[in-house]
Each structure stands twice: as C-alpha cells, then as structure tokens.
Design a protein around this motif. Structure first.
Motif, PDB file in Angstrom:
ATOM      1  N   THR A 100      39.691  42.343  33.842  1.00  0.00           N
ATOM      2  CA  THR A 100      38.790  41.173  33.994  1.00  0.00           C
ATOM      3  C   THR A 100      39.319  39.931  33.972  1.00  0.00           C
ATOM      4  O   THR A 100      39.028  38.887  34.508  1.00  0.00           O
ATOM      5  CB  THR A 100      37.483  41.500  32.778  1.00  0.00           C
ATOM      6  N   VAL A 101      40.317  39.682  33.168  1.00  0.00           N
ATOM      7  CA  VAL A 101      41.201  38.274  32.969  1.00  0.00           C
ATOM      8  C   VAL A 101      41.870  38.233  34.458  1.00  0.00           C
ATOM      9  O   VAL A 101      41.658  36.912  35.099  1.00  0.00           O
ATOM     10  CB  VAL A 101      42.331  38.411  32.002  1.00  0.00           C
ATOM     11  N   ALA A 105      40.296  35.147  37.289  1.00  0.00           N
ATOM     12  CA  ALA A 105      41.433  34.103  37.825  1.00  0.00           C
ATOM     13  C   ALA A 105      41.215  34.233  39.118  1.00  0.00           C
ATOM     14  O   ALA A 105      41.439  33.306  40.029  1.00  0.00           O
ATOM     15  CB  ALA A 105      42.673  34.395  37.285  1.00  0.00           C
ATOM     16  N   ALA A 106      41.107  35.391  39.776  1.00  0.00           N
ATOM     17  CA  ALA A 106      41.392  35.836  41.231  1.00  0.00           C
ATOM     18  C   ALA A 106      40.091  35.084  41.848  1.00  0.00           C
ATOM     19  O   ALA A 106      40.004  34.694  43.159  1.00  0.00           O
ATOM     20  CB  ALA A 106      41.296  37.209  41.547  1.00  0.00           C
ATOM     21  N   ILE A 107      38.874  35.110  41.441  1.00  0.00           N
ATOM     22  CA  ILE A 107      37.797  34.320  42.096  1.00  0.00           C
ATOM     23  C   ILE A 107      38.064  33.137  42.236  1.00  0.00           C
ATOM     24  O   ILE A 107      37.428  32.525  43.415  1.00  0.00           O
ATOM     25  CB  ILE A 107      36.674  34.398  41.276  1.00  0.00           C
ATOM     26  N   GLU A 108      38.967  32.450  41.461  1.00  0.00           N
ATOM     27  CA  GLU A 108      39.186  30.722  41.557  1.00  0.00           C
ATOM     28  C   GLU A 108      40.428  30.632  42.540  1.00  0.00           C
ATOM     29  O   GLU A 108      40.419  29.429  43.164  1.00  0.00           O
ATOM     30  CB  GLU A 108      39.387  30.234  40.243  1.00  0.00           C
ATOM     31  N   SER A 112      44.986  34.595  45.723  1.00  0.00           N
ATOM     32  CA  SER A 112      45.143  36.016  45.261  1.00  0.00           C
ATOM     33  C   SER A 112      44.935  36.823  45.905  1.00  0.00           C
ATOM     34  O   SER A 112      43.855  37.155  46.938  1.00  0.00           O
ATOM     35  CB  SER A 112      44.283  35.872  43.998  1.00  0.00           C
ATOM     36  N   ALA A 113      45.496  38.269  45.893  1.00  0.00           N
ATOM     37  CA  ALA A 113      45.422  39.585  46.642  1.00  0.00           C
ATOM     38  C   ALA A 113      43.930  39.994  46.183  1.00  0.00           C
ATOM     39  O   ALA A 113      43.497  40.914  47.226  1.00  0.00           O
ATOM     40  CB  ALA A 113      46.624  40.290  46.467  1.00  0.00           C
ATOM     41  N   LEU A 114      43.769  39.424  45.152  1.00  0.00           N
ATOM     42  CA  LEU A 114      42.314  40.363  44.495  1.00  0.00           C
ATOM     43  C   LEU A 114      41.170  39.352  44.912  1.00  0.00           C
ATOM     44  O   LEU A 114      39.879  39.731  44.644  1.00  0.00           O
ATOM     45  CB  LEU A 114      42.339  40.473  43.077  1.00  0.00           C
ATOM     46  N   HIS A 115      41.281  38.062  45.610  1.00  0.00           N
ATOM     47  CA  HIS A 115      40.201  37.302  45.519  1.00  0.00           C
ATOM     48  C   HIS A 115      39.379  37.824  46.382  1.00  0.00           C
ATOM     49  O   HIS A 115      37.856  37.865  45.972  1.00  0.00           O
ATOM     50  CB  HIS A 115      40.922  35.954  46.263  1.00  0.00           C
ATOM     51  N   VAL A 119      35.471  38.460  45.246  1.00  0.00           N
ATOM     52  CA  VAL A 119      34.165  37.601  45.564  1.00  0.00           C
ATOM     53  C   VAL A 119      33.277  38.540  46.281  1.00  0.00           C
ATOM     54  O   VAL A 119      32.058  38.367  45.807  1.00  0.00           O
ATOM     55  CB  VAL A 119      34.720  36.605  46.759  1.00  0.00           C
ATOM     56  N   THR A 120      33.623  39.460  46.781  1.00  0.00           N
ATOM     57  CA  THR A 120      32.621  40.502  47.496  1.00  0.00           C
ATOM     58  C   THR A 120      31.898  41.062  46.343  1.00  0.00           C
ATOM     59  O   THR A 120      30.722  41.313  46.343  1.00  0.00           O
ATOM     60  CB  THR A 120      33.461  41.557  48.238  1.00  0.00           C
ATOM     61  N   LEU A 121      32.437  41.468  45.286  1.00  0.00           N
ATOM     62  CA  LEU A 121      31.898  42.219  44.324  1.00  0.00           C
ATOM     63  C   LEU A 121      31.077  41.587  43.486  1.00  0.00           C
ATOM     64  O   LEU A 121      29.777  41.680  43.030  1.00  0.00           O
ATOM     65  CB  LEU A 121      32.982  42.855  43.149  1.00  0.00           C
ATOM     66  N   ARG A 122      31.202  40.291  43.156  1.00  0.00           N
ATOM     67  CA  ARG A 122      30.519  39.150  42.548  1.00  0.00           C
ATOM     68  C   ARG A 122      29.170  38.939  43.469  1.00  0.00           C
ATOM     69  O   ARG A 122      28.103  38.920  42.909  1.00  0.00           O
ATOM     70  CB  ARG A 122      31.071  37.792  42.304  1.00  0.00           C
TER      71      ARG A 122
END
Length: 195
Positions: A100-101, A105-108, A112-115, A119-122
């Motif tokens: 979750t940390v 961070a990836a949302i912002e 990020s490879a996770l961005h 974003v899609t999950l949120r």
C-alpha cells in the motif's frame, strides 16, 4: 517473446511472489534472484526496477479487483457492492506487506510502473463509492482518494501482529462510518477475509 524467455520470466515471477509474500515488497532483489537460481543481472534484464517486477507480479490482481468492481456495480446493491469490494481489496493488500505504501506513491508518480494500475484501481473504487453516495447509502464528504487511504490503513492493521485479531472488527467500524445506514456490528457480506 520466445518460449524459453517466457518460461524464465514466469519462473522469476513465481519465485518473486513467494519471496515478497514472506518478506514484503522491500524483499532483496538479490534474494529473489538467488532463490530463482539466476544471477541478479538476469532478474534485472527481465525486470529493470523493483517497480517493474511488482507491476508484472501484481498486474493480474489489479485487473481482477478492477473487474470485480464492475461486476459488483451490476450485481449488488450500492452499499453491499462497496463493502464487498473494500473487503476484497484489503484482503489482497495484506498478502504483500508494504504494497500500500508503494501504491500510494505510485498514484502521484506518473513515471511509476505501478501508476496506471493504481489509478485504474482507485477509479473502480471511486465509481462504487459514487454509486453508493448517489443512492444515499454513503456519506458524501469522502472521495476516491479517501477510500484508497482507508484501504491502506486497514491493510496496515492486518500487517500488525498485535492488531490483526481486531482487523475484522475495525473494518466493520470503518465501513459503518462510511455508510449512512449501517451501524457497526451489523452483519456484513464477507466475500474475502481481512487478515
């Protein structure tokens, strides 16, 4: 991708999943490579960064949680859909200690490879929340960012051995605070468990 390269990549992901489940997302890349019986350079050739490895490892789970939100939108009441999806997300995030940390961070961080996955999950959770709010079933002073933060907070509880026995109770307390018509302690749908 060649068949042997795909086989090596799949093997690395399987080992990485086991190591990260045991040690959390900060697990040593060297340890992952060693347990996969390859050199670190081989691991880095397939996954040049920790985030790239995590994105590959978690991509399917992100897709499943996003798809689950879509299914719940059409198959459950707004209130039950939101609670069920939240429970599933929290249960999943506790599988990988510390994820979750990275997700927050990836949302912002658009680099990020996770961005994109985060974003899609949120956005999927936000749709469920908005639907519950429109039906008068959820308070209107929270948004998808707040919901994402609550998932992280509830996942953190599951990572704390001394608090883990309280995780289900506290999940119920949090959801009763989000929902306008449900009181803490009422039976709630359990489609996954919070550790």
């Amino acid at each position: 991708m060649r068949a042997d390269a795909r086989k090596n990549r799949d093997h690395l992901l399987a080992v990485a999943g086991a190591v990260i489940t045991e040690q959390g997302v900060d697990a040593s890349l060297r340890d992952i490579a060693r347990r996969a019986d390859v050199g670190l350079a081989t691991l880095l050739r397939h996954f040049p960064t920790r985030e790239a490895l995590l994105e590959a490892l978690l991509h399917t789970s992100f897709d499943e949680l996003t798809a689950r939100a879509g299914e719940l939108e059409t198959s459950s009441s707004p209130e039950d859909a939101l609670v069920s999806w939240l429970r599933g997300c929290v249960a999943w995030t506790t599988e990988y200690r510390g994820v979750t940390v990275l997700m927050a961070a990836a949302i912002e961080d658009t680099e990020s490879a996770l961005h994109a996955s985060c974003v899609t999950l949120r956005a999927a959770g936000t749709r469920l929340l908005t639907r519950a709010q429109a039906a008068g079933a959820a308070r209107t002073d929270i948004d998808g960012t707040d919901l994402f933060a609550l998932i992280a907070a509830l996942a953190w509880l599951g990572d704390q051995p001394s608090l883990e026995p309280r995780a289900d109770h506290l999940f119920d307390v949090v959801t009763s605070a989000i929902l306008t018509q449900r009181r803490s302690g009422e039976p709630q749908e359990r489609s996954g468990s919070v550790r």
